[in-house]
Scaffold this motif. Sequence first.
Motif, PDB file in Angstrom:
ATOM      1  N   GLU A  53       0.812  -1.215   0.000  1.00 44.85           N
ATOM      2  CA  GLU A  53       0.000   0.000   0.000  1.00 44.85           C
ATOM      3  C   GLU A  53       0.848   1.270   0.000  1.00 44.85           C
ATOM      4  OE1 GLU A  53      -3.154   2.222   2.921  1.00 44.85           O
ATOM      5  OE2 GLU A  53      -3.199   0.045   2.845  1.00 44.85           O
ATOM      6  N   ASN A  54       2.010   1.210   0.658  1.00 42.14           N
ATOM      7  CA  ASN A  54       2.839   2.406   0.743  1.00 42.14           C
ATOM      8  C   ASN A  54       4.221   2.242   0.099  1.00 42.14           C
ATOM      9  OD1 ASN A  54       3.856   0.637   2.611  1.00 42.14           O
ATOM     10  ND2 ASN A  54       4.243   2.181   4.166  1.00 42.14           N
ATOM     11  N   THR A  55       4.406   1.197  -0.712  1.00 43.63           N
ATOM     12  CA  THR A  55       5.726   0.935  -1.298  1.00 43.63           C
ATOM     13  C   THR A  55       5.622   0.652  -2.792  1.00 43.63           C
ATOM     14  OG1 THR A  55       6.406  -0.059   0.791  1.00 43.63           O
ATOM     15  CG2 THR A  55       7.807  -0.465  -1.106  1.00 43.63           C
ATOM     16  N   ASP A  56       6.458   1.338  -3.562  1.00 44.31           N
ATOM     17  CA  ASP A  56       6.574   1.108  -5.007  1.00 44.31           C
ATOM     18  C   ASP A  56       8.034   0.811  -5.342  1.00 44.31           C
ATOM     19  OD1 ASP A  56       3.913   1.836  -5.261  1.00 44.31           O
ATOM     20  OD2 ASP A  56       4.344   3.819  -6.097  1.00 44.31           O
ATOM     21  N   LEU A  57       8.251  -0.001  -6.358  1.00 47.18           N
ATOM     22  CA  LEU A  57       9.569  -0.216  -6.942  1.00 47.18           C
ATOM     23  C   LEU A  57       9.506   0.263  -8.379  1.00 47.18           C
ATOM     24  CD1 LEU A  57      10.365  -3.817  -5.644  1.00 47.18           C
ATOM     25  CD2 LEU A  57      11.130  -1.639  -4.681  1.00 47.18           C
ATOM     26  N   ASN A  58      10.634   0.697  -8.928  1.00 46.11           N
ATOM     27  CA  ASN A  58      10.610   1.086 -10.335  1.00 46.11           C
ATOM     28  C   ASN A  58      11.903   0.717 -11.035  1.00 46.11           C
ATOM     29  OD1 ASN A  58      12.492   3.128  -9.901  1.00 46.11           O
ATOM     30  ND2 ASN A  58      11.175   4.762 -10.573  1.00 46.11           N
ATOM     31  N   ILE A  59      11.785   0.601 -12.339  1.00 43.65           N
ATOM     32  CA  ILE A  59      12.918   0.391 -13.228  1.00 43.65           C
ATOM     33  C   ILE A  59      12.704   1.319 -14.416  1.00 43.65           C
ATOM     34  CG2 ILE A  59      11.803  -1.579 -14.379  1.00 43.65           C
ATOM     35  CD1 ILE A  59      14.637  -2.728 -14.820  1.00 43.65           C
ATOM     36  N   GLU A  60      13.785   1.962 -14.856  1.00 41.24           N
ATOM     37  CA  GLU A  60      13.652   2.874 -15.987  1.00 41.24           C
ATOM     38  C   GLU A  60      14.944   2.917 -16.797  1.00 41.24           C
ATOM     39  OE1 GLU A  60      12.660   6.690 -14.272  1.00 41.24           O
ATOM     40  OE2 GLU A  60      14.734   7.138 -13.808  1.00 41.24           O
ATOM     41  N   TRP A  61      14.793   3.319 -18.041  1.00 39.09           N
ATOM     42  CA  TRP A  61      15.917   3.566 -18.936  1.00 39.09           C
ATOM     43  C   TRP A  61      15.802   5.013 -19.381  1.00 39.09           C
ATOM     44  CZ3 TRP A  61      15.791   5.250 -24.004  1.00 39.09           C
ATOM     45  CH2 TRP A  61      17.025   5.329 -24.637  1.00 39.09           C
ATOM     46  N   ILE A  62      16.918   5.758 -19.313  1.00 41.92           N
ATOM     47  CA  ILE A  62      16.939   7.155 -19.745  1.00 41.92           C
ATOM     48  C   ILE A  62      18.156   7.398 -20.636  1.00 41.92           C
ATOM     49  CG2 ILE A  62      17.129   9.572 -19.034  1.00 41.92           C
ATOM     50  CD1 ILE A  62      15.705   8.969 -16.520  1.00 41.92           C
ATOM     51  N   ASN A  63      17.927   8.093 -21.731  1.00 42.51           N
ATOM     52  CA  ASN A  63      19.007   8.588 -22.581  1.00 42.51           C
ATOM     53  C   ASN A  63      19.221  10.042 -22.162  1.00 42.51           C
ATOM     54  OD1 ASN A  63      20.556   9.729 -24.645  1.00 42.51           O
ATOM     55  ND2 ASN A  63      19.811   8.227 -26.100  1.00 42.51           N
ATOM     56  N   TYR A  64      20.309  10.291 -21.434  1.00 39.64           N
ATOM     57  CA  TYR A  64      20.588  11.633 -20.921  1.00 39.64           C
ATOM     58  C   TYR A  64      21.186  12.554 -21.970  1.00 39.64           C
ATOM     59  CZ  TYR A  64      20.008   9.636 -16.249  1.00 39.64           C
ATOM     60  OH  TYR A  64      19.504   9.022 -15.137  1.00 39.64           O
ATOM     61  N   TYR A  65      22.042  11.994 -22.842  1.00 36.72           N
ATOM     62  CA  TYR A  65      22.776  12.835 -23.800  1.00 36.72           C
ATOM     63  C   TYR A  65      23.146  11.995 -25.001  1.00 36.72           C
ATOM     64  CZ  TYR A  65      26.405  16.008 -25.508  1.00 36.72           C
ATOM     65  OH  TYR A  65      27.158  16.851 -26.280  1.00 36.72           O
ATOM     66  N   ASP A  66      22.973  12.555 -26.203  1.00 37.17           N
ATOM     67  CA  ASP A  66      23.343  11.850 -27.434  1.00 37.17           C
ATOM     68  C   ASP A  66      23.638  12.868 -28.533  1.00 37.17           C
ATOM     69  OD1 ASP A  66      23.785  10.012 -29.413  1.00 37.17           O
ATOM     70  OD2 ASP A  66      21.761   9.180 -29.407  1.00 37.17           O
ATOM     71  N   LYS A  67      24.906  13.280 -28.615  1.00 31.59           N
ATOM     72  CA  LYS A  67      25.344  14.237 -29.636  1.00 31.59           C
ATOM     73  C   LYS A  67      26.756  13.905 -30.079  1.00 31.59           C
ATOM     74  CE  LYS A  67      22.933  18.513 -28.373  1.00 31.59           C
ATOM     75  NZ  LYS A  67      23.144  19.880 -27.879  1.00 31.59           N
ATOM     76  N   ASP A  68      27.044  14.186 -31.325  1.00 34.87           N
ATOM     77  CA  ASP A  68      28.409  14.094 -31.868  1.00 34.87           C
ATOM     78  C   ASP A  68      29.073  12.752 -31.587  1.00 34.87           C
ATOM     79  OD1 ASP A  68      28.138  16.759 -32.735  1.00 34.87           O
ATOM     80  OD2 ASP A  68      28.830  17.509 -30.797  1.00 34.87           O
ATOM     81  N   GLY A  69      28.309  11.661 -31.643  1.00 35.72           N
ATOM     82  CA  GLY A  69      28.869  10.329 -31.434  1.00 35.72           C
ATOM     83  C   GLY A  69      29.132   9.974 -29.988  1.00 35.72           C
ATOM     84  N   PHE A  70      28.687  10.791 -29.041  1.00 36.26           N
ATOM     85  CA  PHE A  70      28.879  10.540 -27.617  1.00 36.26           C
ATOM     86  C   PHE A  70      27.510  10.381 -26.972  1.00 36.26           C
ATOM     87  CE2 PHE A  70      29.649  12.044 -23.226  1.00 36.26           C
ATOM     88  CZ  PHE A  70      30.615  11.121 -22.855  1.00 36.26           C
ATOM     89  N   GLU A  71      27.287   9.252 -26.305  1.00 34.42           N
ATOM     90  CA  GLU A  71      25.981   8.954 -25.705  1.00 34.42           C
ATOM     91  C   GLU A  71      26.141   8.603 -24.238  1.00 34.42           C
ATOM     92  OE1 GLU A  71      22.415   5.651 -25.955  1.00 34.42           O
ATOM     93  OE2 GLU A  71      23.753   5.878 -27.662  1.00 34.42           O
ATOM     94  N   VAL A  72      25.241   9.140 -23.423  1.00 32.12           N
ATOM     95  CA  VAL A  72      25.173   8.791 -22.003  1.00 32.12           C
ATOM     96  C   VAL A  72      23.745   8.345 -21.731  1.00 32.12           C
ATOM     97  CG1 VAL A  72      25.384   9.594 -19.625  1.00 32.12           C
ATOM     98  CG2 VAL A  72      26.918  10.503 -21.387  1.00 32.12           C
ATOM     99  N   SER A  73      23.593   7.062 -21.370  1.00 31.78           N
ATOM    100  CA  SER A  73      22.283   6.529 -21.020  1.00 31.78           C
ATOM    101  C   SER A  73      22.452   5.607 -19.820  1.00 31.78           C
ATOM    102  CB  SER A  73      21.651   5.785 -22.197  1.00 31.78           C
ATOM    103  OG  SER A  73      22.462   4.699 -22.581  1.00 31.78           O
ATOM    104  N   ALA A  74      21.334   5.270 -19.157  1.00 32.79           N
ATOM    105  CA  ALA A  74      21.433   4.459 -17.945  1.00 32.79           C
ATOM    106  C   ALA A  74      20.140   3.703 -17.680  1.00 32.79           C
ATOM    107  CB  ALA A  74      21.748   5.342 -16.745  1.00 32.79           C
ATOM    108  N   PHE A  75      20.293   2.555 -17.021  1.00 34.21           N
ATOM    109  CA  PHE A  75      19.171   1.853 -16.410  1.00 34.21           C
ATOM    110  C   PHE A  75      19.184   2.228 -14.934  1.00 34.21           C
ATOM    111  CE2 PHE A  75      19.503  -0.945 -20.095  1.00 34.21           C
ATOM    112  CZ  PHE A  75      18.168  -1.110 -20.399  1.00 34.21           C
ATOM    113  N   ASN A  76      18.026   2.566 -14.394  1.00 39.16           N
ATOM    114  CA  ASN A  76      17.912   2.972 -12.987  1.00 39.16           C
ATOM    115  C   ASN A  76      16.921   2.057 -12.274  1.00 39.16           C
ATOM    116  OD1 ASN A  76      19.565   5.352 -13.336  1.00 39.16           O
ATOM    117  ND2 ASN A  76      17.822   6.216 -14.429  1.00 39.16           N
ATOM    118  N   LEU A  77      17.225   1.716 -11.045  1.00 39.38           N
ATOM    119  CA  LEU A  77      16.319   0.978 -10.170  1.00 39.38           C
ATOM    120  C   LEU A  77      16.018   1.876  -8.976  1.00 39.38           C
ATOM    121  CD1 LEU A  77      18.146  -2.470 -10.110  1.00 39.38           C
ATOM    122  CD2 LEU A  77      16.145  -1.853 -11.453  1.00 39.38           C
TER     123      LEU A  77
END
Length: 83
Positions: A53-77
């Motif tokens: 009732e008061n607890t959630d878990l999550n998982i996500e993928w985010i692409n933070y930056y993608d320019k000039d052949g340089f990419e920063v992305s992450a999976f988060n829990l």
Amino acid sequence: VYGTYQVAPEGTVNPYVVLGYSDLELEATGTLSATESDSDLSFGVGLDFDVAENTDLNIEWINYYDKDGFEVSAFNLGATWKF
């Protein structure tokens, strides 16, 4: 700065999308030193799971930056406790 949109907020598994803005700073040190900074639109997807009732878990993928052949992305829990 990020915002989320819950696709189906009424179930026990709630998908969402993330949209935002990231600022990146890269620093290299050694014989020569250099610092670069840039920003980009960020986007991703995730799932929230109601486990109690008061607890959630999550998982996500985010692409933070993608320019000039340089990419920063992450999976988060994560976990959320509501009080």
